[in-house]
Structure formats: structure tokens, C-alpha cells
Design a protein around this motif. Sequence first.
Motif, mmCIF file in Angstrom:
data_model
loop_
_atom_site.group_PDB
_atom_site.id
_atom_site.type_symbol
_atom_site.label_atom_id
_atom_site.label_comp_id
_atom_site.label_asym_id
_atom_site.label_seq_id
_atom_site.Cartn_x
_atom_site.Cartn_y
_atom_site.Cartn_z
ATOM 1 N N PRO A 104 9.623 -10.127 18.831
ATOM 2 C CA PRO A 104 8.689 -10.767 17.428
ATOM 3 C C PRO A 104 8.827 -9.087 17.413
ATOM 4 C CG PRO A 104 7.625 -11.229 19.636
ATOM 5 C CD PRO A 104 8.645 -10.470 20.810
ATOM 6 N N LYS A 105 8.734 -9.690 15.923
ATOM 7 C CA LYS A 105 7.288 -8.920 15.037
ATOM 8 C C LYS A 105 6.168 -9.041 15.848
ATOM 9 C CE LYS A 105 6.083 -9.720 10.511
ATOM 10 N NZ LYS A 105 4.947 -8.795 10.171
ATOM 11 N N ARG B 33 8.489 -3.339 13.876
ATOM 12 C CA ARG B 33 9.467 -4.370 13.630
ATOM 13 C C ARG B 33 9.577 -5.915 14.666
ATOM 14 N NH1 ARG B 33 11.644 -2.639 8.597
ATOM 15 N NH2 ARG B 33 12.996 -4.645 9.252
ATOM 16 N N ILE C 154 16.108 -6.967 5.106
ATOM 17 C CA ILE C 154 15.382 -7.675 6.265
ATOM 18 C C ILE C 154 14.597 -7.209 6.958
ATOM 19 C CG2 ILE C 154 16.031 -6.818 8.628
ATOM 20 C CD1 ILE C 154 18.435 -5.647 8.156
ATOM 21 N N GLU C 155 13.784 -6.727 5.884
ATOM 22 C CA GLU C 155 12.674 -6.476 5.904
ATOM 23 C C GLU C 155 11.120 -7.810 5.636
ATOM 24 O OE1 GLU C 155 10.920 -2.663 5.440
ATOM 25 O OE2 GLU C 155 8.300 -2.846 6.470
ATOM 26 N N GLU D 91 11.946 -11.206 7.226
ATOM 27 C CA GLU D 91 10.949 -10.835 8.214
ATOM 28 C C GLU D 91 9.673 -11.374 8.603
ATOM 29 O OE1 GLU D 91 11.308 -7.040 11.253
ATOM 30 O OE2 GLU D 91 9.587 -7.073 11.195
ATOM 31 N N GLU D 92 9.491 -10.982 7.175
ATOM 32 C CA GLU D 92 8.148 -11.107 6.787
ATOM 33 C C GLU D 92 8.236 -12.711 6.389
ATOM 34 O OE1 GLU D 92 5.349 -8.530 6.083
ATOM 35 O OE2 GLU D 92 3.982 -10.764 6.399
ATOM 36 N N GLY E 294 10.472 -14.984 14.992
ATOM 37 C CA GLY E 294 9.661 -13.715 14.953
ATOM 38 C C GLY E 294 10.637 -12.858 15.397
#
Lengths: 571, 433
Positions: free
Chosen positions: A84-85, A90, B100-101, B104-105, B314
Motif C-alpha cells: 500500500p501507499k 507509492r 495514476i498518482e 492513488e491519492e 491503498g
Amino acid sequence: MQDILIKNGTVFDPINNIDGEIIDIAISKGKIVDKVDESNAEVIDASNKIVLPGGVDIHSHIAGPKVNMGRLLRPEDHYRNLKPKTSVKRAGVGTSCPSTFTTGYEYSEMGYTTVFEPANPPLKMLHVIDEFNDTPMIDKACYPLFGSNWHVMEYLHDNKEDELAAYIAWTLRSVKGYACKLVNPGGVEQWKWGGDVEGLDVAVGNFGVTPREIVKGMCKAVQRLNLPHSIHIHANNLGMPGNYETSIETLDSMREYAKENTNGKPNPIAHLTHVQFNTYGGTNWMNITSGAEHLAKYINNNDHVSIDLGQVVFSDTTTMTADGPFEHKLQTLTGNRWVNADIEAETGCGIVPIKYKKSNYIHAIMWVTGLEAALMIDDPWKVCMTTDHPNGGYFTTYPRVVTWLMSQKAREKYMEKVNKRAKSRTALESLDREYSFSDVVISTRAGTARLLGLNDKGHLGVGADADVAVYNIDLNKIDPAIQYWKVRKALRRADYTIKDGEIVVKDGEVVKSVPGRSYWVDSKVSTDLAKSVESEIKEKFKDYYTIQMSNYIVAEKNIINSSPITVQAEV
Amino acid sequence: MEIFQDVVCPVCGCLCDDIEVSVENNKIVKARNACAMGTTKFLNYNNDRIPSPMIKNNGVQKPVSLEECIEKTAEILVKAKYPLIYGLSLSSVESVKVAIELTEEVGGVLDNQTSVCHGPGVQGIHDIGESTGSLGEIRHRADLIIAWGANLQEAHPRHMERYSYTSKGRYRNGKEDRNLIVIDVRETLTAKAADKFIQIEQGKDFEFINALRTALRLEQIQKDKVAGVPVEEIEKLAEVLRSCEFGVIFFGQGVTQVNGKGRNIDGLFSLTRDLNSWTKFLIMPARGHFNVAGVNQVATWQTGFPYAIDLSRGYPWYNPGETTIIDIIRRGESDATLVVGSDPIAHFPPAISKRLINTPLISIDPAHSMTTMVSDVVIPSSFAGIEYEGLAYRMDGLCLPLKKLVKEPDNTMSDEKVLKMILAKVRELKKVN
């Protein structure tokens, strides 16, 4: 950037002849320095811990079109390791083909700071660089493939040695490569018609050159260009019973170019990579044995060769190589999923997942072969520890391989579990050599950095890059030959990893993400020759490729932390 | 007048990189070497621009400032429990990385046009693996080219000239040295140009592939006709496949989006693998959008998975059928959608489009589409490969640099920049909350 002082650590730095002495290491502005002001520095108490230069991996498939195809082939591989992040990391996945971020983090958490990707088509280097940009924490570089390159074979056929050297210099500069890789020289071109070459003296169809000529010609060209790393070879007949003979023959064909030793250390001109896959005896799959004894004997008597292991670790992993014909054979042997990807005018690629089983005779022989090679070759400066990630096993299994090298007990214990017939046919049990920490540092840091021509890496002398790893191993309490599992555990997660003077890992966890550099080599050949060769390439380009020459060239603006190394060629 | 050489064409998956573009007063006036599709885009891309950022208020889209749009978008995404981010096949690779970032966020799902076109082809790689190569290999060596459910001539007008049937390579001197066979349900332009056209019945690809594999193994087919094709003809085709020197199959959505979908692809990939015991044989998809392959490439190296990536836990998770956009919307699970350079409202099944409108919808697009017309937030962007530079991947996975040819209109910026602004705003809002 704050200065750092690593105090009271047990330091191993073979390049500077420091063998387990308790000394302080001072770091300022990304470099190792003589001393720093302790009151202004971050002090790391390394009492009862070992302090090593950051790990330098000479051969690990971590980026590029082939690795990405491996990732695409194996979603099930990713489900085993889901990351996981976090606030600094990342998200990512993967065991044998981890995603780029995860690759960087996991290397860094093991105390590695430099990893070189060993095989990609020059045509696809923009893709490789694109992945390097997304692989944090480590310095990177790539060896483009030349073994079945049309230009190379044509220059060799026409005996144009100068032009060949200039072509290689142009390619490395244009696509931002670091060294020259040969994979099954000539054989990959044959594979494009479904064939292979069986020996060093079988001519490659349509080109009229033999693998021997390719190997010799490329070795000479690499030397004349003064590239920092020698020619990097994956020999013909890889993976086949009895192939140690081809490997020795390949190495011997280059002996005439051997160089003098300096300071008692050899200066290899050829690096035979993942020897484990290149060193089998026997004549068929039933009687295949280790041929390590023969290869070791040759290498002990010849200083022009270095190797890396390509050690097999029993696991479910993915084989991937530019050796297309080998992977096709592996597919027909195993019936596993298979990717093949041929690249115009340059090279090919194959990928097959594989499960190395302890109970399997052939797999056990492979395991034995790598370890025998490591223990039978006397000079650790010639031996690099790798698993040819992911071909022999994941890079995260390095600590396990290291303990096999350091502890006869660890080997014996493991040997009890492997195929009995393989056990009865190996000399491994009789080998009582155990690597010291200095030997380990040489084969994972000092030696690899030296072979790659990275003068500022692999050691902790003043002026070196401040890439340092601290591990929780108390040598007063732990004997690596006996409590090997403690060593394994400690090496898996560094207490501290310092990259370019910054603490990036603490207690085995990434605490800061840094991008790392991308190295490439610019070998300057004479202007006239460079010009005439460039126009020759230009003329052929349209016929050979499906893109324009200007789009083949990788622009420096596409590279994060582009770090060229300039050398002067002798042509 | 300024002339740009070696321009990469941002239209189809061929990514022809030999276009010569002439620019006069910040306007493209000529695109030499480009096909009809390329020329049309280069000369007319600017015709239907979205004039201003807009937010829907009481059912009517009203011009607002870009900052308001970014803020509103970030608010929607932060508030959403399971947002979708979709599209990107017409954006640069750099934009995809930011997307993608962002996914994810905000803990959402990133999906792409692959989901509704070549997804089964991608899944075929998970199942069987793929014997493939670069397009230049075809140009130099192929003496047998099969276009299966792929209309190369009309969807990729320069494919044959640059890479396949009529191209000249080291060992093949154009079409006289090659054999083009088209297998399709109707006689397309490609079929008309072919040496042989085999017309099969609609939706019977799977049966036909298996009959062909049977014939290839020299086994008896217990029928007179399969998919409308007489068995003798299938056996003859098998012999042609076996006896070529170097063969290739190009497949299109005529295989991936008809009955059987992934099963068809598994069959074709297996067929190609089997053929390598006889001769050399490759297979590759003929992909549509110019950077659809790029999204798969970047997503794979960053997250491990090519599309339909669920980042709500996550870590990346992938299960086509569960994490694919249409399935998520059908189950009514998503609560906001950000579309980048795509028009799902026009192309998704009507029931899905309807549900899409029922949750907040944000569009980032340079030009009007049905999706922008019904979006709650519309952010105009610029055109990749014309107004901003970056990287893109050809249908065979080759990376090429896109060029910036003209300056973008004042109130627009690249998808990459827009997405970066949204990401920054999202992070800011998350901190405040």
C-alpha cells in the motif's frame, strides 16, 4: 543537507583495506569526508553494527519492455506482494516482476544503492529510461544489446573495426546506454527464422559471420572505446547440458586481448554473466551435472574474466532473456505460458514463468552449480553475487544466497531438502570454503563497482559517494557461519541506508524517497570517423527501422538526473 | 513558415513518425506524409474547442475560472468514496503518470479505453502469453499476413505501406513477396485488397479458431462446415499457415469485442504458439487510439496491472469484470467520475451512460463531445502531440516522442498540468479535513 556521522561501526571496506575495524564514517554534501563537526551532524550510533558501502548490483532485470511484459504476463505474481501507499511510498506490487516504485524501495531497504539493468534493445531505450525515471532510491544504467545487431554483423563481415567501434559509441551515446551486452551472439538473429546457432563457429545465415567473430570483434571494440565496463556476455547454448564447454571456448576466444593486473587485482575484459545457466556438464536432461569445476579451473588460471552467479533460489519466478530460442525451448519443455518479442534489426526476447523445485533433479543441479562456481573460483574480485533477478530468483533473496556463501552449515542444512540424486552427484558438500564479510562486500559492492568502472562507489574512502548501509549484526555475538539465519534477517532490512548523503531507510523502512541517477557513457571517437559513420547509419536507418533516426535518439531532457560518463576512445 | 520534421502523428496506434508539418502564424497549414485521418486531425483539430472552463449550475453549464473548476473537481474527488478516473488514451504518458498518482491519492479506480476495446487481448497475455515482435520484424520478414477482425486499410491507413503488406523490408520486396489473408465477417476494404478473403459467420470466431487448430494438428474435423466455411478450406488454410516462412496475425476488435471475447484471443494466442513448432509465427493487436498502448505500459510498470486498477484499498488490485469501469457503474458503486479525453457517454451502453450522469461527472477535454455536454465540470485542455509534447507508445510497444508544434490557446493547458493542479488541490483539501 545535514552532515552525518556514523560512529563506532564495524566497517568493511576492502578497497581501502579495512577489514572489520571500528572506525567512524563522516558524510557531508553527498560524499564521504574526513571529518564533520559532530555537534552539527546527525549522529548514527553504529556500535555493534556493521557498516558497508551501499550495495551495487551488476546484473538485475528491473526495467524495460521485457520486464514490463513479464509484469503483464503474471498478475498472479503480483497478488503475493501487495504494497500500500504510505506517506513517503507509492503503492506497488510484485515479487518476481515488481512494479518500478516497489523495486526501488525494496532494493533500498536491503541497503542497495546502485542497480544496473543488463539487457534491452537500443530501439527501446526510451522506454527503459521512462521506467528508470519511475524507479526511485537507486542509481541505474542499462546495457543495450548488440549480439544480433545487423550493423554489428555487417561491420564485422566487412572487417571494418574502426567503424564498428564508432557505431557502438554512437549507439551508446544516442540511446544512453552504459555497456555492451551480447546475448546468444548470432543465435537471436537465427531465431527470427525459428532457428538458433549451436556453436561458436556456425555462421549466422544471411550475414556470414560466426558467434566467435561477433564475440571477438565486440570485445576488441569495447576495449578500444575505453568503456568503463567490459563486454557483458550471455554465451551461446545457455541452459543446455554440456554447455560449460561453449562458455569456456567463448571466454578463451578473447584471451588474446587480456590486460595486465593492477595492484594485484585482475582487469577483466569479459564478464560472463549468470554463469550458473552457462556451466552445465552432462549430455542430456537425464545426466546433466554441474560443470562449475571446469569453469572455475579456467577462471582461476585466467585473469581476463569476471563472472556473476545467477544463483537459483527455489521459488516461483519468471525467466526473461533476449535469448528467444532458449525461452522457446523452455516453453516446449515446461508447457508454461510464453512470451516472445522480436525486435527489428537488433535482438529478441522471451519470457516463461518457472517454479524451481527442490525435489526436481535438474533444478537441484542448477542450485548446486551456482554455489559451486562461487566457492571454487578463488579470487572474490572475479565473482559477483547475483540471482540474475528474476531468472534464478528474486533480488530480495540475496541475503539467503549470501548466507549460503558464508556458512557451510547453512548449505548442509539446505542440502538435506534437495533432490537426493543431485546431492549424490555434486562436490558441494566437500567444499568447506566460507566467505568472510570482506569477501561478501567484494562480491556485492567493491568488486561490482570496480568491474563497472564506478570509482566513487563500492567503498567508503574520502571522496566516495555517500552510499552506505548499516546492518544490525553484532560480530561479537554472531558467527555468520553458525548463526547464519541472523545474518540473513539483518541483511534483508538495513538499519540505515544512506543514499548520496541522505538517510533514506531507517529500521528497514523507506523514510525518504529520492530519484537516483541514470548513468550512460559517452565515448569520444575521432570527429571524422564519427561523422562518416553517422552518415552511414543515416543511410541504412530507413531500410532497417520503422522509425526516423531522430526519434531513435533519447533526448537528455527525458532523463531524470542524467549522469553521463565521458571517456576518450582509441579510434 | 516553420517546418517540423519527423513529427509523430497523434491519431492511431501506428504512430507514423515521418510527418512533415508546416506551421504558419501558429496554425498548421500542411501535414505531408500523413494519411487522411492524420491530415484531418492536423488541419482541423482546432475547430471545435471548448471555449472556457465550465461548471454546471441549475442544469446549465456556465463559464467560470479554471481555479474554480480545479477546486470543484478536487472537492468532488475528495468527497467521493469510490471515484473513477477514465480515459487517457489521447494523452501523453506523463499525463497518465499523474492520473495514476491522483487515483492513488483519492483511492479510486483508474480505467482506460482498453476496457472496452483490446482488454480481452491483454487478458490473453495473462492466460497464454504472446508470441509477438516489433512492426519492423513484419516488414522485413513476413511472407504471410493475416488480418483477423481487423480493418487495417481503413482504421490504420498507412499500416500496410509502412509495416505490413506493401512495405519493403530486408527480405521482402513488397506485396509480391507476401500473402495477405483477411478473415472477417464482411468484405472490408482490407479484404478487397487481400490475396484471399475468408468470410466467416458473425460471432463464430471461436469455432473457426478451434477448427483451424484442429486442422493444424492434422486431426479430423467432424463437420462439413465451420462458421460457414467448408472444412476443406480450413484444412487448406492450416497448410498455408504451417508452410509459410514467417507469419503474423493482426487482430482487431472484430475478435476482441464479439461473442467469445477473451476465449477468441486465448484461441488465437494458442494457435500462434502452436505454429511456432512448425515455423516462425507472431501475433499482435491493431490498436486504435494513439497512446492506448502507452496507458497499459505505464500502468503496468507503476502498479503491476494494465488497466482497471482499483487503488481504493491503498494497494493496486485488478480483476477485470469486477474492477472494470462498466461493471462498477452497472453495480452502482461509483460516486464520481473524472473523464480525460474520452467520450464514454456516446459509446457506453445507454443504461451505463444514464448512471454515469447520475453521479458527479468531470471532463477534461480539448473539444466538445457528448460527455462534455452533460458534465458537471468541464476543463478545456490542449492536444497532446500538437500543442504539448510528451511520450507515447505504438501498438507494438515502441516508445516515441510527441512534439509541440503550435502554442495552445490561452485558457488551456496539457492534461498533465491540469491533473497536477487537481492533485495539488486534493492534497491541500485532504490536509484541511
